[in-house]
Design a protein around this motif. Sequence first.
Motif, PDB file in Angstrom:
ATOM      1  N   ILE A   2      40.138 -13.726  30.283  1.00  0.00           N
ATOM      2  CA  ILE A   2      41.179 -12.968  29.596  1.00  0.00           C
ATOM      3  C   ILE A   2      40.945 -13.027  28.100  1.00  0.00           C
ATOM      4  O   ILE A   2      40.742 -14.077  27.520  1.00  0.00           O
ATOM      5  N   GLY A   3      40.968 -11.836  27.482  1.00  0.00           N
ATOM      6  CA  GLY A   3      40.821 -11.771  26.035  1.00  0.00           C
ATOM      7  C   GLY A   3      39.394 -11.898  25.549  1.00  0.00           C
ATOM      8  O   GLY A   3      39.140 -11.787  24.370  1.00  0.00           O
ATOM      9  N   GLY A   4      38.445 -12.136  26.438  1.00  0.00           N
ATOM     10  CA  GLY A   4      37.059 -12.258  26.019  1.00  0.00           C
ATOM     11  C   GLY A   4      36.298 -11.000  26.346  1.00  0.00           C
ATOM     12  O   GLY A   4      36.477 -10.417  27.398  1.00  0.00           O
ATOM     13  N   ARG A   5      35.441 -10.564  25.430  1.00  0.00           N
ATOM     14  CA  ARG A   5      34.647  -9.371  25.662  1.00  0.00           C
ATOM     15  C   ARG A   5      33.426  -9.764  26.463  1.00  0.00           C
ATOM     16  O   ARG A   5      32.679 -10.656  26.087  1.00  0.00           O
ATOM     17  N   ASN A   6      33.253  -9.124  27.613  1.00  0.00           N
ATOM     18  CA  ASN A   6      32.074  -9.382  28.424  1.00  0.00           C
ATOM     19  C   ASN A   6      31.781  -8.161  29.279  1.00  0.00           C
ATOM     20  O   ASN A   6      32.604  -7.274  29.414  1.00  0.00           O
ATOM     21  N   SER A   7      30.607  -8.117  29.846  1.00  0.00           N
ATOM     22  CA  SER A   7      30.245  -7.036  30.744  1.00  0.00           C
ATOM     23  C   SER A   7      30.697  -7.391  32.144  1.00  0.00           C
ATOM     24  O   SER A   7      30.643  -8.542  32.560  1.00  0.00           O
ATOM     25  N   ALA A 141      34.841   1.047  23.545  1.00  0.00           N
ATOM     26  CA  ALA A 141      35.355   1.084  24.918  1.00  0.00           C
ATOM     27  C   ALA A 141      35.413  -0.323  25.500  1.00  0.00           C
ATOM     28  O   ALA A 141      36.393  -0.709  26.146  1.00  0.00           O
ATOM     29  N   TYR A 142      34.358  -1.120  25.255  1.00  0.00           N
ATOM     30  CA  TYR A 142      34.359  -2.516  25.702  1.00  0.00           C
ATOM     31  C   TYR A 142      35.534  -3.288  25.096  1.00  0.00           C
ATOM     32  O   TYR A 142      36.223  -4.046  25.777  1.00  0.00           O
ATOM     33  N   CYS A 143      35.753  -3.113  23.810  1.00  0.00           N
ATOM     34  CA  CYS A 143      36.843  -3.837  23.135  1.00  0.00           C
ATOM     35  C   CYS A 143      38.201  -3.423  23.670  1.00  0.00           C
ATOM     36  O   CYS A 143      39.077  -4.267  23.902  1.00  0.00           O
ATOM     37  N   ALA A 144      38.407  -2.117  23.887  1.00  0.00           N
ATOM     38  CA  ALA A 144      39.677  -1.630  24.420  1.00  0.00           C
ATOM     39  C   ALA A 144      39.902  -2.156  25.833  1.00  0.00           C
ATOM     40  O   ALA A 144      41.015  -2.557  26.190  1.00  0.00           O
ATOM     41  N   ALA A 145      38.848  -2.166  26.641  1.00  0.00           N
ATOM     42  CA  ALA A 145      38.965  -2.691  28.003  1.00  0.00           C
ATOM     43  C   ALA A 145      39.321  -4.174  27.981  1.00  0.00           C
ATOM     44  O   ALA A 145      40.222  -4.616  28.692  1.00  0.00           O
ATOM     45  N   SER A 146      38.637  -4.927  27.143  1.00  0.00           N
ATOM     46  CA  SER A 146      38.902  -6.364  27.050  1.00  0.00           C
ATOM     47  C   SER A 146      40.336  -6.640  26.610  1.00  0.00           C
ATOM     48  O   SER A 146      41.006  -7.517  27.150  1.00  0.00           O
ATOM     49  N   ALA A 147      40.827  -5.872  25.641  1.00  0.00           N
ATOM     50  CA  ALA A 147      42.193  -6.065  25.150  1.00  0.00           C
ATOM     51  C   ALA A 147      43.223  -5.789  26.231  1.00  0.00           C
ATOM     52  O   ALA A 147      44.345  -6.317  26.183  1.00  0.00           O
ATOM     53  N   GLN A 148      42.879  -4.971  27.220  1.00  0.00           N
ATOM     54  CA  GLN A 148      43.799  -4.641  28.308  1.00  0.00           C
ATOM     55  C   GLN A 148      43.495  -5.433  29.577  1.00  0.00           C
ATOM     56  O   GLN A 148      44.058  -5.168  30.629  1.00  0.00           O
ATOM     57  N   ASP A 149      42.579  -6.400  29.471  1.00  0.00           N
ATOM     58  CA  ASP A 149      42.164  -7.222  30.601  1.00  0.00           C
ATOM     59  C   ASP A 149      41.545  -6.382  31.714  1.00  0.00           C
ATOM     60  O   ASP A 149      41.801  -6.595  32.892  1.00  0.00           O
ATOM     61  N   LEU A 150      40.726  -5.413  31.309  1.00  0.00           N
ATOM     62  CA  LEU A 150      39.997  -4.569  32.246  1.00  0.00           C
ATOM     63  C   LEU A 150      38.519  -4.911  32.205  1.00  0.00           C
ATOM     64  O   LEU A 150      38.028  -5.456  31.221  1.00  0.00           O
ATOM     65  N   GLY A 151      37.832  -4.540  33.242  1.00  0.00           N
ATOM     66  CA  GLY A 151      36.396  -4.688  33.260  1.00  0.00           C
ATOM     67  C   GLY A 151      35.730  -3.429  32.735  1.00  0.00           C
ATOM     68  O   GLY A 151      36.221  -2.322  32.916  1.00  0.00           O
TER      69      GLY A 151
END
Length: 196
Positions: A2-7, A141-151
Amino acid sequence: MIGGRNSSFGRFRRPPDLTAAELGTTLAFAAAGRRYPADVKRQGGGPELTRLWVFANHVDGLPGGSYAYCERRHALLPAGPEPDGGMAAFLQQQYFLTNYTMGQVGAVLAISGRPDAVLDVFGPRGYRILNAEVGTVAQRAYCAASAQDLGCGAVLGFDNVAMNTALGLDGTDERTVLFLLLGRHPQTSADVTYRL
């Protein structure tokens, strides 16, 4: 994480479906990357470098199909209907690799570009300019996904010709450059203890 940017390499799950709000937030944040600061100005008839598209697979309240994202109106404009057999089957058929199951993915975002127009205006430097914008959009897109707890996972394994046709890009100077998978991902991952 959660809250971490990853692939989300190979890791998506559903249910629940992606919400329209999550998709919209990701698109709006990613599209803002199209205005990155650079010495290149698109005034005086210069080409728009990129555009965002969506292959809606499992998005709550959004029919399956392909859409163009209109940043000005913050709206999805239909580009094509859901293929026979469903979007998940179409996406899986067009994906050459085996690390993702498209039935688990909420949406596939496509970033398209106009390489020929960019080269005409900027010369060989156009490749770097186009790739910089594609990369900026993808990172956002990665940052927005991470902020919303999405993959989120960037992939290159799609049949671009078939994907271009599904978006109605045949006969234009525009073509898909990069794809981003978006959806839910597991909150836990396996670990191995290998004490000897």
